[in-house]
Design an enzyme around this catalytic site. Structure first.
Site, PDB file in Angstrom:
ATOM      1  N   GLY A  12      28.623  22.458   3.410  1.00 11.22           N
ATOM      2  CA  GLY A  12      28.180  21.097   3.130  1.00 11.22           C
ATOM      3  C   GLY A  12      28.115  20.804   1.649  1.00 11.22           C
ATOM      4  CE1 TYR A 155      17.530  17.813   8.796  1.00 12.40           C
ATOM      5  CE2 TYR A 155      15.165  17.698   8.359  1.00 12.40           C
ATOM      6  CZ  TYR A 155      16.467  17.865   7.914  1.00 12.40           C
ATOM      7  OH  TYR A 155      16.705  18.097   6.576  1.00 12.40           O
ATOM      8  CE  LYS A 159      17.527  21.281   7.555  1.00  9.63           C
ATOM      9  NZ  LYS A 159      18.585  21.928   6.720  1.00  9.63           N
TER      10      LYS A 159
END
Length: 249
Positions: A12, A155, A159
């Site tokens: 990324g 999310y 994480k």
């Protein structure tokens, strides 16, 4: 080993934290190979700009959710540079929605990109790090994984998973001279904040003692520190460095 002698891979690499990290690490003279998935034009422009300034940077299109794509990426890096010294799992996406309305696809896309992608890349690189008896693995987590945020069950889970992944892997690899750490930034000024309402962003900013969001360059500085074995000691491993502007997570 000096940073300018290292080969660093980062997922990324075209936006936000990834872009800042590529620029910072290449500025130090490292060979930096980053991945992208959709932003080919942006990646090509970035490589051209940095290469014109004498930096050793390369971008490759890789789908981090697909094991074969990741394995091909690692083979290509090793074929060109002969080694990998630092692995940075940075690729991440958000698809926020309350759990009641979250689709299976929204859950899977986020977890597969943010967590499973880190597993694929790290697993592909570890045999070579073990052979070298050295290396650094850096996982980009988030304070969302520490405290959870409304509408971010996917999310936050991904994480938080990265932090657990970091701790377990650090124990496995410590005897071989390989450190594994994570960074958990607060809200970072990146495109990932697009889609959030102005009122929510204002409320989020007010909750930070420093009264502003984290800048990508600040996270990149921590990445640079952890990647450099002349700065960060090998004994620093299994940790999550929280970069939250004093919120106290």
């Amino acid at each position: 080993m000096k940073l300018q002698e290292k080969t660093i891979v980062i997922t990324g690499g075209t936006g936000g934290i990834g872009k800042a990290a590529v620029e910072a690490l290449s500025e130090r003279g490292a060979n930096v190979v980053f991945t992208y998935l959709r932003h080919q034009e942006k990646a090509e422009q970035m490589v051209k700009r940095l290469s014109e300034n004498g930096k050793r940077v390369r971008g490759m299109r890789v789908d981090c959710r697909v094991s074969s794509s990741v394995k091909g990426f690692v083979r290509a890096v090793l074929q060109e540079y002969g080694r990998i010294d630092v692995v940075i799992n940075n690729a991440g996406i958000r698809k926020d929605r309350s759990l009641l309305y979250m689709s299976e696809g929204e859950w899977a896309d986020v977890v597969d990109t943010n967590l499973t992608g880190a597993f694929y890349l790290t697993r592909a690189c570890v045999p070579y790090l073990l052979k070298q008896q050295s290396g650094r693995i850096i996982n980009i987590s988030s304070i969302s994984g520490l405290s959870g945020l409304t509408g971010q069950a996917n999310y936050s889970a991904s994480k938080a998973g990265l932090m657990g992944f970091t701790k377990a892997l650090a124990k496995e690899l410590a005897p071989y001279g390989i450190s594994v750490n994570a960074i958990a930034p607060g809200a970072v000024e990146t495109d990932m904040l697009k889609g959030l309402s102005a009122s929510y962003l204002e409320e989020l900013t007010r909750s930070v003692p420093m009264k502003r969001m984290c800048r990508p360059e600040e996270t990149a500085k921590v990445i640079e520190f952890l990647a450099d074995d002349e700065q960060a000691p090998d004994y620093l491993t299994g940790q999550t460095i929280v970069l939250d502007g004093g919120m106290g997570h």
